[in-house]
Design a protein around this motif. Structure first.
Motif, PDB file in Angstrom:
ATOM      1  N   GLY A  40       0.916  -1.209   0.021  1.00  0.00           N
ATOM      2  CA  GLY A  40      -0.037   0.053   0.108  1.00  0.00           C
ATOM      3  C   GLY A  40       0.770   1.191   0.171  1.00  0.00           C
ATOM      4  N   LYS A  41       1.987   1.243  -0.567  1.00  0.00           N
ATOM      5  CA  LYS A  41       3.048   2.380  -0.453  1.00  0.00           C
ATOM      6  C   LYS A  41       2.801   3.040  -1.935  1.00  0.00           C
ATOM      7  N   ASP A  42       3.396   4.189  -1.804  1.00  0.00           N
ATOM      8  CA  ASP A  42       3.395   5.051  -3.046  1.00  0.00           C
ATOM      9  C   ASP A  42       4.303   4.289  -4.100  1.00  0.00           C
ATOM     10  N   ILE A  43       4.085   4.651  -5.231  1.00  0.00           N
ATOM     11  CA  ILE A  43       5.248   4.040  -6.471  1.00  0.00           C
ATOM     12  C   ILE A  43       5.670   5.006  -7.126  1.00  0.00           C
ATOM     13  N   HIS A  44       7.220   4.779  -7.253  1.00  0.00           N
ATOM     14  CA  HIS A  44       7.803   5.814  -7.829  1.00  0.00           C
ATOM     15  C   HIS A  44       8.654   5.470  -9.123  1.00  0.00           C
ATOM     16  N   ASP A  45       8.957   4.103  -8.923  1.00  0.00           N
ATOM     17  CA  ASP A  45       9.647   3.344 -10.235  1.00  0.00           C
ATOM     18  C   ASP A  45       8.908   1.947 -10.666  1.00  0.00           C
ATOM     19  N   ILE A  46       8.808   1.892 -12.045  1.00  0.00           N
ATOM     20  CA  ILE A  46       8.083   0.651 -12.490  1.00  0.00           C
ATOM     21  C   ILE A  46       9.081   0.117 -13.282  1.00  0.00           C
ATOM     22  N   ASP A  47       9.375  -1.206 -13.074  1.00  0.00           N
ATOM     23  CA  ASP A  47      10.329  -1.888 -13.901  1.00  0.00           C
ATOM     24  C   ASP A  47       9.637  -3.160 -14.553  1.00  0.00           C
ATOM     25  N   LEU A  48      10.081  -3.439 -15.857  1.00  0.00           N
ATOM     26  CA  LEU A  48       9.476  -4.688 -16.363  1.00  0.00           C
ATOM     27  C   LEU A  48      10.451  -5.591 -16.826  1.00  0.00           C
ATOM     28  N   ALA A  49      10.546  -6.981 -16.466  1.00  0.00           N
ATOM     29  CA  ALA A  49      11.107  -7.948 -16.751  1.00  0.00           C
ATOM     30  C   ALA A  49      10.554  -8.653 -17.991  1.00  0.00           C
ATOM     31  N   THR A  50      11.497  -9.005 -19.110  1.00  0.00           N
ATOM     32  CA  THR A  50      11.060  -9.735 -20.121  1.00  0.00           C
ATOM     33  C   THR A  50      11.797 -10.766 -20.797  1.00  0.00           C
ATOM     34  N   THR A  51      11.302 -11.681 -21.529  1.00  0.00           N
ATOM     35  CA  THR A  51      11.862 -12.669 -21.905  1.00  0.00           C
ATOM     36  C   THR A  51      12.428 -12.298 -23.391  1.00  0.00           C
ATOM     37  N   LEU A  52      12.498 -11.080 -23.903  1.00  0.00           N
ATOM     38  CA  LEU A  52      13.066 -10.591 -25.200  1.00  0.00           C
ATOM     39  C   LEU A  52      14.482 -10.116 -24.913  1.00  0.00           C
ATOM     40  N   VAL A  53      15.107 -10.141 -25.721  1.00  0.00           N
ATOM     41  CA  VAL A  53      16.604  -9.672 -25.805  1.00  0.00           C
ATOM     42  C   VAL A  53      16.601  -8.113 -26.175  1.00  0.00           C
ATOM     43  N   PRO A  54      17.459  -7.302 -25.749  1.00  0.00           N
ATOM     44  CA  PRO A  54      17.255  -5.939 -25.909  1.00  0.00           C
ATOM     45  C   PRO A  54      17.103  -5.485 -27.272  1.00  0.00           C
ATOM     46  N   HIS A  55      17.738  -6.193 -28.325  1.00  0.00           N
ATOM     47  CA  HIS A  55      17.512  -5.334 -29.567  1.00  0.00           C
ATOM     48  C   HIS A  55      15.990  -5.719 -30.090  1.00  0.00           C
ATOM     49  N   ALA A  56      15.553  -6.815 -29.539  1.00  0.00           N
ATOM     50  CA  ALA A  56      14.031  -7.100 -29.790  1.00  0.00           C
ATOM     51  C   ALA A  56      13.165  -6.226 -29.164  1.00  0.00           C
ATOM     52  N   VAL A  57      13.475  -5.778 -27.857  1.00  0.00           N
ATOM     53  CA  VAL A  57      12.676  -4.866 -27.084  1.00  0.00           C
ATOM     54  C   VAL A  57      12.767  -3.360 -27.987  1.00  0.00           C
ATOM     55  N   ILE A  58      13.832  -3.171 -28.352  1.00  0.00           N
ATOM     56  CA  ILE A  58      14.168  -1.922 -28.926  1.00  0.00           C
ATOM     57  C   ILE A  58      13.243  -1.719 -30.378  1.00  0.00           C
ATOM     58  N   ASP A  59      13.320  -2.889 -30.994  1.00  0.00           N
ATOM     59  CA  ASP A  59      12.804  -3.061 -32.237  1.00  0.00           C
ATOM     60  C   ASP A  59      11.152  -3.189 -32.173  1.00  0.00           C
ATOM     61  N   GLN A  60      10.631  -3.757 -31.344  1.00  0.00           N
ATOM     62  CA  GLN A  60       9.103  -3.883 -31.044  1.00  0.00           C
ATOM     63  C   GLN A  60       8.460  -2.621 -30.304  1.00  0.00           C
ATOM     64  N   CYS A  61       9.378  -1.768 -29.645  1.00  0.00           N
ATOM     65  CA  CYS A  61       9.028  -0.488 -29.348  1.00  0.00           C
ATOM     66  C   CYS A  61       8.907   0.614 -30.290  1.00  0.00           C
ATOM     67  N   LYS A  62       9.923   0.480 -31.427  1.00  0.00           N
ATOM     68  CA  LYS A  62      10.036   1.419 -32.409  1.00  0.00           C
ATOM     69  C   LYS A  62       9.095   1.277 -33.194  1.00  0.00           C
ATOM     70  N   ALA A  63       8.331  -0.088 -33.382  1.00  0.00           N
ATOM     71  CA  ALA A  63       7.348  -0.417 -34.426  1.00  0.00           C
ATOM     72  C   ALA A  63       6.026   0.103 -33.878  1.00  0.00           C
ATOM     73  N   ALA A  64       6.015   0.066 -32.437  1.00  0.00           N
ATOM     74  CA  ALA A  64       4.814   0.643 -31.974  1.00  0.00           C
ATOM     75  C   ALA A  64       4.980   2.159 -31.685  1.00  0.00           C
ATOM     76  N   GLY A  65       5.919   2.849 -32.088  1.00  0.00           N
ATOM     77  CA  GLY A  65       6.220   4.441 -31.861  1.00  0.00           C
ATOM     78  C   GLY A  65       6.724   4.727 -30.456  1.00  0.00           C
ATOM     79  N   ILE A  66       7.244   3.744 -29.665  1.00  0.00           N
ATOM     80  CA  ILE A  66       7.594   4.136 -28.478  1.00  0.00           C
ATOM     81  C   ILE A  66       9.337   4.364 -28.416  1.00  0.00           C
ATOM     82  N   ARG A  67       9.714   5.531 -27.997  1.00  0.00           N
ATOM     83  CA  ARG A  67      11.338   5.779 -27.970  1.00  0.00           C
ATOM     84  C   ARG A  67      11.622   4.957 -26.859  1.00  0.00           C
ATOM     85  N   THR A  68      13.138   4.617 -27.103  1.00  0.00           N
ATOM     86  CA  THR A  68      13.844   3.796 -25.996  1.00  0.00           C
ATOM     87  C   THR A  68      15.288   4.287 -26.049  1.00  0.00           C
ATOM     88  N   VAL A  69      16.156   4.323 -24.783  1.00  0.00           N
ATOM     89  CA  VAL A  69      17.128   4.522 -24.625  1.00  0.00           C
ATOM     90  C   VAL A  69      18.016   3.377 -24.102  1.00  0.00           C
TER      91      VAL A  69
END
Length: 394
Positions: A40-69
């Motif tokens: 029941g505490k305030d949330i400041h940071d949200i993290d996701l874990a994924t089975t995708l490798v980083p380059h796949a994360v970047i590619d799929q985010c780009k295809a959806a119009g989401i910028r990544t760093v």
């Protein structure tokens, strides 16, 4: 089956778009956001874990119009830039080798494998973005209910992987723990010496993180009792620990927020050379070092003239000294440090030759002005008259 309770952050449209871009079956919420939502505490940071490798994360985010760093791409972390705030996305990992200071990792395919490399059971909780169903591989839910901070697997092994986990244990114990876990405490005590091999910056970061908590007195006392504090801050003897404890209570009574640098100063003896050595050892910033040095020069008489102290040392240092002494800071309140309404040129205009004598008169007037608690310009003019008259009578 335990599910994450409803929370504002789980209904964010931008977060839903990110999950859809990755594929809900490929991603889970993990770590602090899951743990703190359950509490029941305030949330400041949200993290996701994924089975995708980083380059796949970047590619799929780009295809959806989401910028990544690629903030930590060598270790599997990519940050998605969303309207509601950045989200770190990290590929599942497993440790290949560790030496207590750094780890070599490889990407993993199983969620349990990723969970096994984390530090505490309460940090290894994952939540499905669609169903909010929680995956708990090591009893973290029960530990969270029992307010128990427990290492995953063997505590000694987890610490040998990363020695900084000793200090992280005490920080999490102060935040979430009730009765300390005996296995964890024993391992921290036995391996406390390994903290000497860590970078000073990492030690300072965790130490200040502990001191920034609302009430870290119990954790600091436990660190001292088990020999951990003596390794990283041997200057904090019994008397200094009492001063620190009193400061935390004083801050709480006044409704003040925690200040880790002030609290660190209270753990050190009032000796400038000692404080300078600690600041250098911990690689503190220039501003932090200056605060510690000023606090180390505290005197019993500080509380007698708080505004004079603030004039001489600055508001921040005066507040630090007064609070460490357990004194009132009411006199400072919204008070702004004034400037002496007298210039050297005004003294020259009264017939004094420019040079050391002007400086001496200016200092004399200033000392009386401070002693009289900063009267107005009219009174300063009278003080100058008196100094000039006294000079003529010499």
């Amino acid at each position: 089956m335990t599910r994450l309770p409803p929370a504002d952050w789980t209904t964010r449209a931008d977060l839903a778009s990110l999950v859809a871009a990755l594929g809900a079956h490929n991603a889970r919420y993990v770590g602090g956001a899951v743990r703190d939502t359950l509490l029941g505490k305030d949330i400041h940071d949200i993290d996701l874990a994924t089975t995708l490798v980083p380059h796949a994360v970047i590619d799929q985010c780009k295809a959806a119009g989401i910028r990544t760093v690629p903030t930590g791409i060598d270790h599997g972390t990519v940050t998605a830039i969303l309207s509601g705030g950045p989200i770190e996305i990290t590929t599942l990992r497993r440790d290949v080798s560790t030496d207590g200071r750094r780890a070599t990792v490889a990407f993993a395919e199983e969620w349990r494998e990723d969970a096994a490399r984390r530090d505490f059971t309460i940090n290894a909780l994952y939540a499905d973005p669609d169903t909010l169903e929680i995956s708990d591989y090591f009893g973290g839910l029960d530990d969270l209910k029992a307010r128990k901070v427990r290492f995953i697997g063997d505590a000694h092994d987890r610490i040998r992987e990363d020695h900084l986990r000793i200090l992280r244990y005490f920080r999490f114990q102060a935040r979430f723990g009730d009765k300390p876990d005996e296995e964890a405490i024993a391992a921290c005590e036995e391996l406390a010496h390994t903290l000497k091999g860590l970078s000073r910056e990492r030690v300072a970061m965790e130490l200040l993180g502990i001191l920034a908590l609302p009430d870290p007195t119990g954790a600091v006392a436990l660190m001292a009792d088990r020999g951990v504090l003596g390794v990283i801050l041997p200057e904090a003897k019994g008397r200094e620990q009492d001063v620190f404890k009193a400061l935390v209570a004083h801050e709480a009574a006044l409704g003040l927020g925690a200040d880790p640098v002030r609290r660190l100063a209270s753990l050190l003896p009032p000796i400038a050379t000692v404080t300078e050595a600690v600041a250098a050892r911990l690689r503190l910033s220039r501003a932090q070092r200056a605060r510690l040095i000023c606090a180390a020069e505290r005197k019993d008489s500080d509380a007698n003239a708080p505004r004079a102290l603030a004039y001489e040392e600055g508001i921040e240092c005066a507040r630090d000294r007064l609070l460490i002494a357990g004194a009132s800071i009411d006199a400072l309140g919204d008070w702004d440090v004034p400037r002496l309404p007298l210039k050297g040129g005004e003294i020259v205009a009264r017939g004094i030759d420019a040079g050391p004598e002007v400086a001496r008169i200016l200092r004399a007037v200033e000392a009386r002005w401070v002693a009289e608690e900063f009267p107005d310009q009219q009174r300063v003019a009278a003080l100058l008259d008196q100094e000039l008259a006294a000079r003529k009578g010499e």
